[in-house]
Scaffold this motif. Structure first.
Motif, mmCIF file in Angstrom:
data_model
loop_
_atom_site.group_PDB
_atom_site.id
_atom_site.type_symbol
_atom_site.label_atom_id
_atom_site.label_comp_id
_atom_site.label_asym_id
_atom_site.label_seq_id
_atom_site.Cartn_x
_atom_site.Cartn_y
_atom_site.Cartn_z
ATOM 1 N N LYS A 3 102.867 56.836 64.775
ATOM 2 C CA LYS A 3 102.839 55.428 64.334
ATOM 3 C C LYS A 3 104.107 54.690 64.782
ATOM 4 O O LYS A 3 104.067 53.497 65.079
ATOM 5 C CB LYS A 3 102.725 55.319 62.805
ATOM 6 C CG LYS A 3 101.617 56.124 62.168
ATOM 7 C CD LYS A 3 100.223 55.706 62.555
ATOM 8 C CE LYS A 3 99.189 56.554 61.823
ATOM 9 N NZ LYS A 3 97.874 56.572 62.476
ATOM 10 N N MET A 39 104.011 51.264 66.990
ATOM 11 C CA MET A 39 104.607 50.007 66.529
ATOM 12 C C MET A 39 105.735 49.540 67.455
ATOM 13 O O MET A 39 105.868 48.353 67.728
ATOM 14 C CB MET A 39 105.158 50.197 65.102
ATOM 15 C CG MET A 39 104.093 50.138 64.071
ATOM 16 S SD MET A 39 103.271 48.510 64.143
ATOM 17 C CE MET A 39 101.692 48.944 63.475
ATOM 18 N N ARG A 81 103.176 50.809 56.505
ATOM 19 C CA ARG A 81 104.003 49.597 56.432
ATOM 20 C C ARG A 81 105.469 49.939 56.752
ATOM 21 O O ARG A 81 106.161 49.168 57.430
ATOM 22 C CB ARG A 81 103.861 49.013 55.024
ATOM 23 C CG ARG A 81 104.392 47.632 54.932
ATOM 24 C CD ARG A 81 103.980 46.986 53.623
ATOM 25 N NE ARG A 81 104.830 45.827 53.416
ATOM 26 C CZ ARG A 81 104.500 44.795 52.680
ATOM 27 N NH1 ARG A 81 103.357 44.758 52.056
ATOM 28 N NH2 ARG A 81 105.334 43.786 52.547
ATOM 29 N N MET A 95 105.898 50.021 60.433
ATOM 30 C CA MET A 95 105.995 48.657 60.985
ATOM 31 C C MET A 95 107.428 48.137 60.827
ATOM 32 O O MET A 95 108.014 47.573 61.757
ATOM 33 C CB MET A 95 105.023 47.704 60.252
ATOM 34 C CG MET A 95 103.568 48.007 60.492
ATOM 35 S SD MET A 95 102.463 47.024 59.433
ATOM 36 C CE MET A 95 102.431 45.469 60.299
ATOM 37 N N GLU A 96 107.976 48.353 59.639
ATOM 38 C CA GLU A 96 109.313 47.814 59.358
ATOM 39 C C GLU A 96 110.387 48.570 60.142
ATOM 40 O O GLU A 96 111.341 47.961 60.620
ATOM 41 C CB GLU A 96 109.563 47.834 57.845
ATOM 42 C CG GLU A 96 108.670 46.784 57.173
ATOM 43 C CD GLU A 96 108.617 46.848 55.641
ATOM 44 O OE1 GLU A 96 108.109 45.889 55.054
ATOM 45 O OE2 GLU A 96 109.052 47.860 55.061
ATOM 46 N N PHE A 113 109.518 44.937 62.572
ATOM 47 C CA PHE A 113 108.637 43.856 62.120
ATOM 48 C C PHE A 113 108.989 43.412 60.696
ATOM 49 O O PHE A 113 109.363 44.230 59.853
ATOM 50 C CB PHE A 113 107.174 44.312 62.117
ATOM 51 C CG PHE A 113 106.546 44.315 63.483
ATOM 52 C CD1 PHE A 113 106.261 43.111 64.123
ATOM 53 C CD2 PHE A 113 106.248 45.510 64.128
ATOM 54 C CE1 PHE A 113 105.682 43.106 65.390
ATOM 55 C CE2 PHE A 113 105.672 45.520 65.390
ATOM 56 C CZ PHE A 113 105.385 44.315 66.022
ATOM 57 N N VAL A 157 106.938 41.943 57.661
ATOM 58 C CA VAL A 157 105.533 41.770 57.239
ATOM 59 C C VAL A 157 105.428 40.439 56.493
ATOM 60 O O VAL A 157 106.071 40.231 55.471
ATOM 61 C CB VAL A 157 105.086 42.951 56.351
ATOM 62 C CG1 VAL A 157 103.664 42.729 55.852
ATOM 63 C CG2 VAL A 157 105.185 44.261 57.130
ATOM 64 N N TRP A 204 100.039 40.803 53.772
ATOM 65 C CA TRP A 204 99.471 42.165 53.694
ATOM 66 C C TRP A 204 98.429 42.131 52.599
ATOM 67 O O TRP A 204 98.771 41.962 51.428
ATOM 68 C CB TRP A 204 100.593 43.154 53.360
ATOM 69 C CG TRP A 204 100.166 44.571 53.184
ATOM 70 C CD1 TRP A 204 99.640 45.150 52.052
ATOM 71 C CD2 TRP A 204 100.242 45.621 54.156
ATOM 72 N NE1 TRP A 204 99.380 46.474 52.277
ATOM 73 C CE2 TRP A 204 99.745 46.800 53.559
ATOM 74 C CE3 TRP A 204 100.686 45.679 55.482
ATOM 75 C CZ2 TRP A 204 99.679 48.020 54.220
ATOM 76 C CZ3 TRP A 204 100.624 46.898 56.152
ATOM 77 C CH2 TRP A 204 100.126 48.043 55.530
ATOM 78 N N ALA A 206 102.421 40.365 60.847
ATOM 79 C CA ALA A 206 103.849 40.693 60.861
ATOM 80 C C ALA A 206 104.502 39.946 62.018
ATOM 81 O O ALA A 206 103.837 39.572 62.983
ATOM 82 C CB ALA A 206 104.035 42.194 61.034
ATOM 83 N N ARG A 224 107.825 39.685 64.833
ATOM 84 C CA ARG A 224 109.084 40.148 65.447
ATOM 85 C C ARG A 224 110.090 39.024 65.211
ATOM 86 O O ARG A 224 109.863 37.898 65.686
ATOM 87 C CB ARG A 224 108.884 40.385 66.949
ATOM 88 C CG ARG A 224 110.194 40.699 67.634
ATOM 89 C CD ARG A 224 110.052 41.019 69.104
ATOM 90 N NE ARG A 224 111.401 41.168 69.647
ATOM 91 C CZ ARG A 224 111.726 41.808 70.749
ATOM 92 N NH1 ARG A 224 110.776 42.362 71.482
ATOM 93 N NH2 ARG A 224 112.975 41.902 71.151
#
Ligand code: SAM
Length: 276
Positions: free
Chosen positions: A148, A152, A200, A203-204, A208, A210, A213, A270, A272
């Motif tokens: 993951k 991402m 999540r 992602m962070e 990113f 978020v 969600w 999310a 950038r």
């Protein structure tokens, strides 16, 4: 699990272009006058079909002019829908060559080939320079991807600072192990479901922020009860008929896995962050 096993799972070794044309004719469509609405049911390969794409597109609210990347674009319905909703060009990438061929063939048939194109690529090694896209879009793809963080960070890399990621995805629910087969995995070794918290966090970690969600599992559960309670007419052009028995076996498990909370489905946006 090799990419080859995943490809066999997805394409089933068939000539999907020929099969799709056959299904469209059987459904009474005139191939010389097709619109994207004629493809509904056939070219979106995720829970809630077109409804889900429209919902995520509303959340994203494209202004027009954005350069959009669809990661794991499948048969291309979502990318074509986005191009019909806003003045955007969309590039789709997918690991399965048979899907890319069919996605390009369908774009030509509906006259969108100049604005929506597809190429074979791995989401973990996107063939684009840094900061090439304003928007990244992905639906029901990362369940096949164990790494993951890499997934991402590749998306983050190809987005411009300030660019957005729109995601509609399946995660591990609180109700226990998923019952297989599912449409993305004939067997558990093809599936890599993260919990919402772990996903999540990935992602962070990539950088990113978020912005929204929403757990849409209940909406998906209602949709599945309707969809599988009253199947489309036998001559309808559908993903299930296109992909055949293996897909049908997986799809049959969707209502159960949703009803028992073994999967959770989220819609998220999310960003950038812009460079300081
Ligand atoms: C369930 S389908 C969803 C397709 C499309 N996003 C949609 O919603 O209609 C999953 C797709 O992910 C693609 N896929 C899986 N792993 C991938 C990877 N590492 N890179 C690119 N595509 C991948 C598969 O080939 C398949 O087309």
């Amino acid at each position: 699990m090799s990419d080859e096993a995943l490809l066999r799972h997805y394409d089933g070794g068939q000539d999907l272009v020929a099969r799709a044309m056959e299904l469209l004719r059987e459904a009474g469509k005139d191939l010389s006058r097709l619109s994207i609405d004629d493809l509904v049911g056939l070219d979106e390969f995720h829970v809630r079909g077109r409804e889900a794409t429209l919902s995520l597109a509303r959340r994203l609210s494209l202004a027009g002019g954005e350069r959009v990347l669809d990661i794991g674009s499948g048969i291309g319905g979502p990318a074509r829908r986005l191009a019909s909703l806003a003045a955007v060009d969309v590039v789709g990438v997918d690991l399965t060559p048979a899907y890319v061929d069919l996605a390009n063939a369908l774009s030509r048939l509906v006259g969108l080939e100049a604005r929506v194109r597809f190429e074979v690529a791995d989401a973990l090694s996107l063939p684009f320079p840094d900061a090439r896209f304003d928007v990244a879009w992905t639906q029901h793809v990362q369940m096949n991807i164990a790494d993951k963080d890499r997934f991402m960070s590749e998306i983050f890399r190809v987005l411009v600072p300030g660019g957005r990621l729109a995601l509609y995805d399946i995660l591990q629910g609180p109700g226990g192990e998923v019952a297989y087969p599912m449409p993305w995995a004939s067997q558990p070794s093809m599936s890599h479901l993260a919990t919402p918290g772990a996903f999540r966090a990935a992602m962070e970690r990539a950088g990113f922020v978020v912005e929204s969600w929403e757990d849409v599992t209940a909406t998906c559960r209602d949709w599945a009860a309707r969809r599988y309670g009253a199947p489309p007419p036998p001559n309808a052009a559908t993903v299930a008929r296109l992909l055949g028995a293996r897909n049908a076996a997986g799809a049959a498990n969707i209502p159960r896995n949703l009803a028992e909370d073994r999967i959770a489905i989220v819609e998220a946006i999310a960003r950038r962050p812009s460079a300081a």
